[in-house]
Design an enzyme around this catalytic site. Structure first.
Site, PDB file in Angstrom:
ATOM      1  N   HIS A 245       0.846  -1.188   0.000  1.00 44.39           N
ATOM      2  CA  HIS A 245       0.000   0.000   0.000  1.00 44.39           C
ATOM      3  C   HIS A 245       0.879   1.234   0.000  1.00 44.39           C
ATOM      4  CE1 HIS A 245      -3.212   2.805   0.936  1.00 44.39           C
ATOM      5  NE2 HIS A 245      -4.026   1.844   0.552  1.00 44.39           N
ATOM      6  N   GLU A 298      -7.996  -4.979  -0.297  1.00 42.59           N
ATOM      7  CA  GLU A 298      -8.537  -5.760  -1.413  1.00 42.59           C
ATOM      8  C   GLU A 298      -8.536  -7.252  -1.139  1.00 42.59           C
ATOM      9  OE1 GLU A 298      -9.876  -4.020  -3.471  1.00 42.59           O
ATOM     10  OE2 GLU A 298      -8.693  -2.332  -4.197  1.00 42.59           O
TER      11      GLU A 298
HETATM   12  N1  ACO Z   1       3.670  -7.902  -4.817  1.00 38.88           N
HETATM   13  C1  ACO Z   1       4.979  -7.979  -5.102  1.00 38.88           C
HETATM   14  N2  ACO Z   1       5.812  -6.938  -4.997  1.00 38.88           N
HETATM   15  C2  ACO Z   1       5.313  -5.777  -4.623  1.00 38.88           C
HETATM   16  C3  ACO Z   1       3.948  -5.614  -4.310  1.00 38.88           C
HETATM   17  C4  ACO Z   1       3.114  -6.742  -4.415  1.00 38.88           C
HETATM   18  N3  ACO Z   1       1.818  -6.675  -4.132  1.00 38.88           N
HETATM   19  N4  ACO Z   1       3.701  -4.340  -3.962  1.00 38.88           N
HETATM   20  C5  ACO Z   1       4.873  -3.701  -4.054  1.00 38.88           C
HETATM   21  N5  ACO Z   1       5.847  -4.568  -4.450  1.00 38.88           N
HETATM   22  C6  ACO Z   1       7.245  -4.258  -4.647  1.00 38.88           C
HETATM   23  C7  ACO Z   1       7.487  -3.557  -5.965  1.00 38.88           C
HETATM   24  O1  ACO Z   1       7.744  -4.445  -7.001  1.00 38.88           O
HETATM   25  C8  ACO Z   1       8.671  -2.700  -5.624  1.00 38.88           C
HETATM   26  O2  ACO Z   1       9.816  -3.491  -5.616  1.00 38.88           O
HETATM   27  P1  ACO Z   1      11.196  -2.958  -6.259  1.00 38.88           P
HETATM   28  O3  ACO Z   1      11.459  -1.626  -5.610  1.00 38.88           O
HETATM   29  O4  ACO Z   1      12.157  -4.013  -5.907  1.00 38.88           O
HETATM   30  O5  ACO Z   1      10.908  -2.818  -7.725  1.00 38.88           O
HETATM   31  C9  ACO Z   1       8.424  -2.318  -4.163  1.00 38.88           C
HETATM   32  O6  ACO Z   1       7.637  -3.361  -3.619  1.00 38.88           O
HETATM   33  C10 ACO Z   1       7.709  -0.991  -3.990  1.00 38.88           C
HETATM   34  O7  ACO Z   1       6.561  -1.010  -4.813  1.00 38.88           O
HETATM   35  P2  ACO Z   1       5.891   0.284  -5.356  1.00 38.88           P
HETATM   36  O8  ACO Z   1       5.111  -0.039  -6.582  1.00 38.88           O
HETATM   37  O9  ACO Z   1       6.899   1.393  -5.441  1.00 38.88           O
HETATM   38  O10 ACO Z   1       4.918   0.634  -4.197  1.00 38.88           O
HETATM   39  P3  ACO Z   1       3.766   1.647  -4.334  1.00 38.88           P
HETATM   40  O11 ACO Z   1       3.620   2.280  -3.008  1.00 38.88           O
HETATM   41  O12 ACO Z   1       3.951   2.544  -5.479  1.00 38.88           O
HETATM   42  O13 ACO Z   1       2.552   0.700  -4.715  1.00 38.88           O
HETATM   43  C11 ACO Z   1       0.640  -0.616  -4.700  1.00 38.88           C
HETATM   44  C12 ACO Z   1       1.457   0.424  -3.924  1.00 38.88           C
HETATM   45  C13 ACO Z   1       0.298  -0.081  -6.097  1.00 38.88           C
HETATM   46  C14 ACO Z   1      -0.653  -0.888  -3.940  1.00 38.88           C
HETATM   47  C15 ACO Z   1       1.481  -1.907  -4.836  1.00 38.88           C
HETATM   48  O14 ACO Z   1       1.825  -2.374  -3.545  1.00 38.88           O
HETATM   49  C16 ACO Z   1       0.788  -2.977  -5.647  1.00 38.88           C
HETATM   50  O15 ACO Z   1       0.895  -2.988  -6.871  1.00 38.88           O
HETATM   51  N6  ACO Z   1       0.041  -3.909  -4.974  1.00 38.88           N
HETATM   52  C17 ACO Z   1      -0.714  -4.919  -5.687  1.00 38.88           C
HETATM   53  C18 ACO Z   1      -2.014  -4.347  -6.236  1.00 38.88           C
HETATM   54  C19 ACO Z   1      -3.046  -4.045  -5.128  1.00 38.88           C
HETATM   55  O16 ACO Z   1      -3.190  -4.814  -4.193  1.00 38.88           O
HETATM   56  N7  ACO Z   1      -3.742  -2.917  -5.293  1.00 38.88           N
HETATM   57  C20 ACO Z   1      -4.752  -2.476  -4.351  1.00 38.88           C
HETATM   58  C21 ACO Z   1      -4.262  -1.329  -3.547  1.00 38.88           C
HETATM   59  S1  ACO Z   1      -5.387  -0.870  -2.268  1.00 38.88           S
HETATM   60  C22 ACO Z   1      -6.490   0.171  -3.023  1.00 38.88           C
HETATM   61  O17 ACO Z   1      -6.306   0.720  -4.061  1.00 38.88           O
HETATM   62  C23 ACO Z   1      -7.797   0.347  -2.357  1.00 38.88           C
END
Ligand code: ACO
Length: 362
Positions: A245, A298
């Protein structure tokens, strides 16, 4: 430019009286009230009132007839089109031309109509509409929604959907809420603001995630191997839906509340979901050391909605129904602020040049 903040990350853009999630995941409060004290005690209609009016007042009126646009095969797309059409259909005025009371009335009408539209669409084209007298037996907005969809719903399904709608009603300045505030800041009508939010919510990194969560759970149910599944996803460099998140540096409090609801209601996929959650958290700890990647709303939303027999293709439309509450509160707050949102870009493109210098000139 010293004030350059890529993606506006960490920028505080407004003061709000509505809600802002705690980074440490301690709780989520709507106008000061913890969602744990709302779920199971009041219904979603009351929460709409709390968010928009700041009190448990009149909440939402009954729905009015609404236009039915094309059936694209995607209810999220259809509800967005239907909401957009409400402005000409009802003659809604633009925000800059009306007072707060009128905006509030329009928000209530559009919100409840979005819910009715989704319920009607969920029922499907093949089935006759539920007679109005049966819908009118409902005591709450959510029961009305479920009656319009199912006729005589299982009360435990109504309870599950109500809990989900409350948990997903509002969450600070997330992408879709920001979108509605941008539209409100330039004075667009309420339907245009909400329709803009619905479009943004559809993104898989925002409101489109729970559908994918249910597919993950189903796959683990088939294979019986949550650890293998998690490693497979991470080996392919993909994301585990329902984890991570942007704001929380700990478990999302909504995940905690909905996990408990899923457990209390005896959700059929509770155990497989718990096993997958454990494997995912272990896998993420191992692969992304130093990062806090915990369960988000989610993941457990998918389990609670699945319990209420909501099919996966309905998850984003369900999220839309819940979030109309938060969007409505923010549209009104932004309208009162009366200032347009206009961040700036840092230009890094070519220096000034003549068209002859651009590739393709002839
Ligand atoms: N699975 C695997 N790796 C992940 C995940 C995940 N769910 N979430 C983040 N990471 C990793 C990324 O690959 C990144 O790794 P890296 O730096 O080695 O490349 C690191 O963790 C940071 O990720 P970011 O994308 O920079 O984190 P951000 O804060 O931008 O993203 C987000 C948040 C979009 C929710 C992300 O965690 C994600 O894509 N989760 C899966 C989708 C999801 O569950 N969405 C619902 C969100 S809740 C809502 O909208 C109500």
């Amino acid at each position: 430019m010293s004030d350059f903040k890529p993606g506006l990350e960490g920028v505080v853009a407004f003061e709000t009286e509505i809600a802002e999630p705690d980074k440490d995941g301690g709780s989520l409060r709507y106008r000061g009230v913890d969602i744990e004290d709302l779920i199971g005690h009041v219904s979603f209609g009351n929460v709409w009132g709390l968010l928009v009016d700041g009190r448990f007042g009149p909440g939402l009126p009954p729905a009015e007839p609404f236009p039915v646009p094309v059936h694209s095969g995607d209810i999220r797309v259809d509800v967005q089109s239907a909401v957009t059409m409400l402005a000409p259909y009802w003659g809604l005025s633009q925000l800059i031309d009306i007072d707060d009371e009128q905006v509030r009335r329009d928000l209530a009408r559009v919100s409840v109509t979005a819910l009715s539209f989704v319920a009607q669409a969920a029922r499907g084209l093949g089935l006759p509409a539920v007679p109005q007298k049966d819908i009118d037996k409902a005591e709450t907005v959510v029961e009305r929604f479920m009656r319009r969809w199912r006729g005589e719903p299982d009360p435990r399904h109504v309870q599950a959907v109500d809990a989900y709608f409350i948990a997903a009603a509002e969450h600070g300045l997330n992408a879709s809420t920001f979108t509605t505030r941008i539209a409100a800041s330039v004075g667009a009508d309420v339907a245009a603001c909400i329709s803009a939010g619905i479009g943004t919510l559809s993104g898989p990194l925002h409101g489109g995630a729970p559908t994918r969560v249910l597919h993950m759970i189903e796959e683990v149910e088939r294979s019986g191997d949550p650890v293998g599944y998690v490693h497979g996803v991470l080996d392919r460099g993909e994301r585990l839906m329902g984890f991570g998140h942007r704001v929380y540096h700990a478990e999302d409090p909504r995940a905690r509340v909905l996990r408990q609801i899923a457990r209390d209601l005896g959700a059929p996929r509770f155990e497989v979901a718990e096993a997958l959650e454990r494997a995912a958290l272990d896998g993420l700890r191992e692969r992304k050391p130093g990062r806090v990647l915990a369960t988000n709303v989610e993941f457990w939303s998918a389990v609670v909605l699945d319990f209420a027999e909501v099919p996966a293709h309905m998850f984003t439309p369900m999220f839309t129904c819940a979030r109309v509450a938060g969007w409505s509160a923010h549209i009104l707050e932004q309208k009162r602020l009366g200032r347009i949102l206009r961040p700036r870009l840092r230009y890094v493109g070519p220096d000034a040049r003549k068209p002859q210098e651009v590739e393709g000139w002839s």
